[in-house]
Write an enzyme that holds these catalytic residues in place. Structure first.
Site, short mmCIF file in Angstrom:
data_model
loop_
_atom_site.label_atom_id
_atom_site.label_comp_id
_atom_site.label_asym_id
_atom_site.label_seq_id
_atom_site.Cartn_x
_atom_site.Cartn_y
_atom_site.Cartn_z
CG HIS A 109 -1.94 -1.08 1.22
ND1 HIS A 109 -3.21 -0.95 0.72
CD2 HIS A 109 -1.87 -2.35 1.68
CE1 HIS A 109 -3.88 -2.09 0.87
NE2 HIS A 109 -3.08 -2.95 1.45
CG ASN A 182 -7.85 -4.40 0.99
OD1 ASN A 182 -7.19 -3.40 1.20
ND2 ASN A 182 -7.33 -5.62 1.03
CG HIS A 373 -2.59 -0.74 15.59
ND1 HIS A 373 -2.35 -2.05 15.27
CD2 HIS A 373 -2.61 -0.70 16.95
CE1 HIS A 373 -2.23 -2.77 16.37
NE2 HIS A 373 -2.39 -1.98 17.40
CE1 TYR A 396 -2.22 -4.74 9.13
CE2 TYR A 396 -2.52 -2.50 8.37
CZ TYR A 396 -2.66 -3.86 8.18
OH TYR A 396 -3.23 -4.33 7.03
FE1 HDE Z 1 -2.50 -4.82 5.45
N1 HDE Z 1 -0.68 -4.03 5.90
N2 HDE Z 1 -1.85 -6.64 6.01
N3 HDE Z 1 -4.26 -5.68 4.83
N4 HDE Z 1 -3.16 -3.06 4.81
C1 HDE Z 1 -0.33 -2.74 5.75
O1 HDE Z 1 0.76 -1.52 7.41
C2 HDE Z 1 -0.73 -6.87 6.71
C3 HDE Z 1 -4.61 -6.99 4.97
C4 HDE Z 1 -4.41 -2.75 4.39
O2 HDE Z 1 -3.16 3.45 4.10
C5 HDE Z 1 1.00 -2.43 6.37
O3 HDE Z 1 1.07 0.62 7.93
C6 HDE Z 1 -0.66 -8.25 7.11
C7 HDE Z 1 -6.01 -7.16 4.76
C8 HDE Z 1 -4.48 -1.36 4.04
O4 HDE Z 1 -1.57 3.28 5.58
C9 HDE Z 1 1.43 -3.77 6.96
C10 HDE Z 1 -1.78 -8.83 6.59
C11 HDE Z 1 -6.50 -5.91 4.47
C12 HDE Z 1 -3.20 -0.85 4.29
C13 HDE Z 1 0.27 -4.66 6.60
C14 HDE Z 1 -2.52 -7.82 5.92
C15 HDE Z 1 -5.39 -5.00 4.53
C16 HDE Z 1 -2.41 -1.93 4.78
C17 HDE Z 1 1.98 -1.73 5.48
C18 HDE Z 1 -2.20 -10.29 6.66
C19 HDE Z 1 -7.93 -5.53 4.14
C20 HDE Z 1 -2.74 0.57 4.05
C21 HDE Z 1 2.06 -0.31 6.01
C22 HDE Z 1 -2.32 -10.77 7.97
C23 HDE Z 1 -8.86 -5.78 5.21
C24 HDE Z 1 -2.93 1.42 5.25
C25 HDE Z 1 1.25 -0.30 7.19
C26 HDE Z 1 -2.51 2.84 4.95
C27 HDE Z 1 -1.08 -1.79 5.17
C28 HDE Z 1 0.23 -5.94 7.00
C29 HDE Z 1 -3.73 -8.10 5.23
C30 HDE Z 1 -5.55 -3.61 4.26
C31 HDE Z 1 2.75 -4.31 6.49
C32 HDE Z 1 0.44 -8.89 7.89
C33 HDE Z 1 -6.80 -8.47 4.84
C34 HDE Z 1 -5.69 -0.61 3.51
O5 HDE Z 1 1.55 -3.70 8.34
#
Ligand code: HDE
Length: 750
Positions: A109, A182, A373, A396
């Site tokens: 993202h 999402n 978070h 997060y």
């Molecule tokens: Fe994320 N995801 N994600 N994700 N995600 C991040 O956090 C992660 C998942 C989503 O505009 C990171 O701050 C793991 C689902 C959005 O700042 C990180 C898993 C959904 C955003 C991270 C998922 C999301 C992130 C990267 C599986 C939809 C952007 C930077 C367990 C419900 C937030 C950050 C923004 C961002 C990890 C799965 C949505 C790496 C480990 C499912 C919208 O922490």
């Protein structure tokens, strides 16, 4: 604080914050809003950023230490032609600060755009949740929303085929609540421990960092063809949902099942939905690819401009509410993030509206530094045991330690809640707070026992029964990998299904290794045999026979469930989205000198009355003279603009204008391309001959000169007669349907 002093309610009111300032007009005014309008501002978060805004005008340039600078163009040298000197403090400071301007981009993202606004619940939700912001319809809770793509780097194009992030920070009177969702309601994997694997496979390959922001490469398809639990999400990503027309025209989903708890400590399970008031709409794949080159900022610009011009960006929040008594109420597991709950089983209850109405003033300070978070919860909303969600609770926070340089990222202004933060956290990189309490521990007596505990008024995890032995095993209830993928494909309209087939052909056609293509066809066969056959026709391999193989350790598909009896779900097709409004749709009016000014003015009037945006496109910039009616100023030329920037094209008549356009290959190309992308096309008078020249496939055009009839065929609206207003209204109505799929445009060379 003395022990006997009562605890002050420290929650600032968000009901009557100061008035919004038009950012475009006063971008650098650090003064808080004043005057009678002050009472109507609902954006307390924007106001809270005020003390941090800085735009000194008329002040003297200084070093970071405040030293006035007399020259910032020449470095200090030993002689006018001599070497630069180390003692030039200003030079060293300036260069050091520049060298360290970048922070790591988000690991996923990375590319995003954000906006401020507010959320307001329609009616108290006391039956569901005790969260204050969900129980007071008069309360406008400030929000900051960041939309994003997942795969690409910070500078990548907006319109790539990808999932879109939809992350909302609610600055509630009980602290921050982050809903990090999402635009697709399910996920690739069921357990967060596989997240690094799926992201590594999806991101550019490690040797050469190719391809940027695309899933069309071997490693992604290698992974998903070996991990059948991804099948449902892969169907969504290959559908038109993955190429939205605008961030303002896509749905959002919390994906996981969450829990809401009311004041009686009764719990329900919920799925969150965001519904755009403009409806969800998509681009055409060819258009999306062209936009990636012609305007990589297409979605960012669209969001920014909409807010700058005062067009409300509005989403309704909805919840699907389920009893938590039954663990598998529909035969599938609500803790499995590869499953959605069909709306036929549980309708979406619309609970409130979010309005985005302020652009950030500093991209880095706000959009880049915002940190979401899933642990940011308020009393009345809790997480569940979904193993994907659980992993996110760690990730997060952890990721910000590197990205934002340490543990104090919650002190960054955009991340601060509107309520007071009081705790014993201390020190670390980038700490701003000056702690004056000697008692930096709990319990204490020398600090009067402060800060006190909130007791039941605080966040108390609901008592849940946990049972079972420690194990590293996937639940059997998670193993129906295909029935919802099949439902999604079955729910698409014929046109959407064709787009999916084309998407698979494109993506798998770019996969170099044939065994991967073949293995993926094996997965598709399990989802929808006809889809697999259709894809196979274009990718040089046949659909395999025999059972699909999964590597040891990977969750093999179990028995197909019946998905609660739902085989087709209307909510899954974009064809069923609202198509009544032309608000914020963009129309290009193509003109050259001598155009019919009356026809152009009628179209502009009809479109702007409906909230659409009209731009004039001409061979050159400047004033374009009209044969009748008023001259106009061109907004773009055929070279600086492109048909892909618009939702529709109108060509007014006028003999010399149309002769010029007919002889201009760029103009003809604009029309053909817009037609091929199924957009609304309109023409009056002589301009119909320009459409004839552009050979618009099977669309019927208005007849001979002098005929009064208006002909509307496959989204092409033409009329030779004098009734410009009726023609303009017909054009506006056609525009509201978004795209006209009934065209046969394979032969159009655009
Ligand atoms: Fe994320 N995801 N994600 N994700 N995600 C991040 O956090 C992660 C998942 C989503 O505009 C990171 O701050 C793991 C689902 C959005 O700042 C990180 C898993 C959904 C955003 C991270 C998922 C999301 C992130 C990267 C599986 C939809 C952007 C930077 C367990 C419900 C937030 C950050 C923004 C961002 C990890 C799965 C949505 C790496 C480990 C499912 C919208 O922490």
């Amino acid at each position: 604080m003395p022990a006997d002093e009562p605890i002050q309610a420290s929650i600032p009111s968000t009901e009557k914050p100061p008035a919004p300032r038009p950012i475009a007009e006063q971008p650098f005014d650090p003064m808080p809003p004043q005057g009678p309008d002050a009472a109507v501002d609902t954006n307390a978060k924007v106001a809270s950023l005020e003390p941090f805004r800085d735009a000194p005008r008329g002040a003297v340039l200084t070093t970071d230490g405040g030293l006035p600078i007399s020259n910032t163009d020449d470095s200090l040298k030993a002689g006018v032609r001599g070497p630069s000197l180390l003692e030039d403090h200003h030079f060293r400071e300036k260069m050091t600060r520049f060298d360290h301007e970048r922070i790591p981009e988000r690991v996923v993202h990375a590319r995003g755009s954000a906006a401020h606004g507010y959320f307001q619940v329609y009616e108290p939700l006391a039956d569901l949740s005790r969260a204050v912001f969900l129980n007071d319809p008069s309360l406008r809770t400030p929000v900051f929303v960041r939309f994003s793509t997942v795969v690409g780097s910070r500078g990548s194009a907006d319109t790539v085929r990808d999932v879109r992030g939809f992350a909302t920070k609610f600055y509630t009177p009980e602290g921050n609540f982050d809903l990090v969702g999402n635009n697709i309601p399910v996920f690739f994997i069921q357990d967060g421990i596989k997240f690094p694997d799926v992201v590594h496979a999806l991101k550019p390959e490690p040797a050469n960092e190719i391809p940027q922001a695309q899933s069309a490469h071997d490693s992604f398809w290698d992974f998903v063809s070996l991990v059948p639990e991804s099948a449902h999400m892969v169907m969504w990503v290959m559908s038109d949902r993955a190429i939205p027309r605008s961030y303002r025209m896509m749905e959002g989903f919390g994906v996981h099942t969450f829990r809401m708890i009311n004041a009686n400590n009764e719990a329900v399970l919920v799925k969150f939905h965001w519904r755009p008031l403009l409806g969800a709409h998509s681009l055409v794949w060819d258009e999306a690819q062209k936009l990636a080159g012609k305007d990589p900022d297409f979605h960012r610009r669209d969001l920014w401009n909409a807010i700058e011009t005062g067009a409300a960006v509005e989403f309704e929040l909805g919840v699907q509410v389920m009893s938590e008594k039954d663990e598998l109420p529909f035969g599938f597991d609500l803790l499995d993030a590869t499953k959605l709950v069909p709306e036929e089983l549980v309708p979406v209850r619309r609970i409130g509206k979010m309005v985005l109405d302020r652009n950030p003033q500093n991209f880095f300070a706000e959009t880049e530094q915002v940190a979401f978070h899933l642990g940011n919860l308020v009393p009345g909303i809790e997480n569940t045991d979904d193993p994907l969600l659980q992993a996110r609770l760690f990730s997060y926070i952890d990721t910000q330690l590197t990205r934002l340089g340490g543990p104090n990222f919650a002190e960054i202004p955009i991340n601060q809640p509107l309520v007071e933060v009081v705790n014993h956290q201390q020190d670390g990189f980038h700490r701003d707070t000056i702690m004056t309490n000697t008692a930096n521990y709990h319990p204490n007596s020398i600090g009067g026992g402060c800060p006190f505990l909130a007791g039941d008024a605080g966040f108390v995890h609901r008592q849940e029964k946990v049972h079972g032995q420690i194990t590293r095993v996937r639940s059997e209830s998670f193993r129906d990998h295909f029935s919802q993928a099949t439902m999604f494909v079955a729910s698409q309209s014929p046109v959407e299904r064709r787009h999916m087939i084309e998407a698979f052909r494109f993506e798998l056609g770019k996969v170099i290794r044939k065994p991967i293509r073949e293995r993926m066809l094996g997965i598709l066969r399990e989802v929808d045999p006809d889809l697999a056959e259709q894809v196979a026709l274009a990718i040089g391999v046949a659909v395999p026979t025999g059972p699909i193989q999964v590597p040891p350790g990977t969750s093999a598909p179990g028995a197909r469930g019946d998905n609660g009896g739902v085989r087709v779900s209307a909510a899954l097709s974009l064809e069923n989205q609202p198509k009544t409004s032309i608000a914020t749709r963009k129309v290009a009016v193509l003109v050259a000198n001598g155009f019919d000014g009356a026809a152009a003015a009628a179209v502009k009037a009809a479109l702007t009355a409906g909230g659409a945006i009209v731009e004039i496109i001409a061979p050159v910039l400047g004033v374009i003279g009209a044969a009748k009616g008023a001259a106009v100023e061109a907004d773009k030329t055929f070279k600086t603009g492109a048909s892909v920037f618009y939702d529709g094209i109108f060509v007014p008549g006028g003999e010399s204008s149309c002769a010029a356009l007919a002889g201009n290959g760029d103009a003809v190309h604009w029309i053909q391309e817009a037609y091929k992308h199924h957009k609304t096309i309109g023409a009056s008078g002589e301009a119909i001959d320009v459409l004839v020249l552009a050979e618009l496939g099977d669309a019927m055009l208005a007849g001979d000169e002098g005929a009064e009839d208006i002909v509307i065929d496959k989204g092409v609206v033409t009329g030779r007669g004098k009734d410009a207003a009726t023609l303009a209204e017909s054009f506006a109505r056609a525009l509201a349907t978004h795209r006209h799929w009934d065209r046969d445009c394979d032969a159009i060379p655009a």
